[in-house]
Motif scaffolding. Structure first.
Motif, PDB file in Angstrom:
ATOM      1  N   SER A 127       0.838  -1.201   0.000  1.00 24.11           N
ATOM      2  CA  SER A 127       0.000   0.000   0.000  1.00 24.11           C
ATOM      3  C   SER A 127       0.873   1.251   0.000  1.00 24.11           C
ATOM      4  N   THR A 131       1.000   4.126  -2.856  1.00 26.80           N
ATOM      5  CA  THR A 131       0.758   5.533  -2.500  1.00 26.80           C
ATOM      6  C   THR A 131       1.927   6.404  -2.938  1.00 26.80           C
ATOM      7  N   THR A 135       1.187   9.132  -5.772  1.00 27.42           N
ATOM      8  CA  THR A 135       0.953  10.480  -5.238  1.00 27.42           C
ATOM      9  C   THR A 135       2.219  11.177  -4.776  1.00 27.42           C
ATOM     10  N   LEU A 139       2.784   6.903   3.318  1.00 24.39           N
ATOM     11  CA  LEU A 139       1.797   6.424   4.279  1.00 24.39           C
ATOM     12  C   LEU A 139       2.414   6.549   5.669  1.00 24.39           C
TER      13      LEU A 139
ATOM     14  N   ILE B  18      -5.025   2.945   2.975  1.00 24.17           N
ATOM     15  CA  ILE B  18      -5.345   4.082   2.115  1.00 24.17           C
ATOM     16  C   ILE B  18      -5.157   5.373   2.892  1.00 24.17           C
ATOM     17  N   LYS B  19      -4.457   6.293   2.269  1.00 22.34           N
ATOM     18  CA  LYS B  19      -4.209   7.578   2.936  1.00 22.34           C
ATOM     19  C   LYS B  19      -5.468   8.423   2.818  1.00 22.34           C
TER      20      LYS B  19
END
Lengths: 148, 89
Positions: A127, A131, A135, A139, B18-19
């Motif tokens: 994850s 991320t 982006t 995290l 998930i951010k």
């Protein structure tokens, strides 16, 4: 025992490969752990954390085929409870899908009822990788910075 | 009450971090303007009450292939009921 993790990431195979094999990038999503290696077939790799004495893990790169496939053995060294688990195998497979990539991480050659620490971090790691690539952000999950 | 014995049932669990805030993720699961943007890209209809109906609608691609109008995944409905009860408190 075998554990398989799949994730789709909007990036190129080349960028994904670099994020997996570059120590600086790797530390951004793998609990702060850095990984160093020459990334040639048969070469070794080491995982270390700035806030942790000694190595967190080490192993051998069995197959190095950028930007598609990486097969590694790994011995976990971050605690006495995982050191006794011995050597397991991690296979990274990158497959382009449209404008994205499918990443499959297979962690196998684990003994039955292996310590969950060995494979339990993968959802958080992958994850964080997704991320970061999509982006440019980190995290900040509880375990994400534990070895910084 | 009917006792149901399940045999040979496997459960797959998927985890992703998930951010985002819980409310943003909740909205992305339950609001069609979000569900159209991921997965198979179909609309959803939620009746946000315990025992309320849940419908995942087919997308254009599915209809082009001749898929039916609506599907009712029972597992999703079960999960939604629990979540709705929690959300209502």
């Amino acid at each position: 025992m075998e554990k398989v993790f799949e994730i789709y990431i909007r990036t190129t195979p080349e960028r994904l490969w670099e994020a997996i094999t570059d120590g600086e990038t790797r530390s951004k999503y793998q609990f702060g752990a850095r990984i160093t290696s020459e990334w040639t077939t048969g070469s070794r790799f080491e995982m270390s954390g700035p806030g942790n004495p000694g190595l967190l893990g080490e192993g051998e790169n069995l197959e190095v085929d950028p930007p598609r496939r990486l097969v590694q053995t790994m011995v976990a060294l971050w605690g006495d409870d995982v050191k006794s688990e011995g050597t397991s195998r991690i296979t990274w497979e990158i497959e382009p899908v449209g404008d994205s990539c499918k990443l499959v991480v297979t962690h196998d050659q684990l003994r039955e009822n292996a310590n969950e620490q060995l494979y339990g971090g993968w959802p958080m790691i992958l994850s964080g990788l997704k991320t970061w690539l999509e982006t440019g952000e980190l995290l900040t999950t509880p375990g994400s910075l534990m070895y910084l | 009450m009917t006792a149901i014995t399940e045999t040979n049932v496997t459960t797959q669990v998927y985890r992703v971090y998930i951010k985002a805030a819980p409310q943003a993720i909740w909205d992305a699961i339950t609001m069609p303007e979000w569900t159209r943007r991921y997965g198979y890209g179909g609309n959803v209809e939620f009746d946000m009450r315990p025992e309320g109906a849940f419908r995942a609608l087919t997308n254009e691609g599915m209809r082009a292939m001749g898929a039916g109008g609506r599907v009712h995944p029972p597992d999703l409905r079960d999960r939604r009921d629990q979540d709705c009860r929690r959300a209502n408190h």
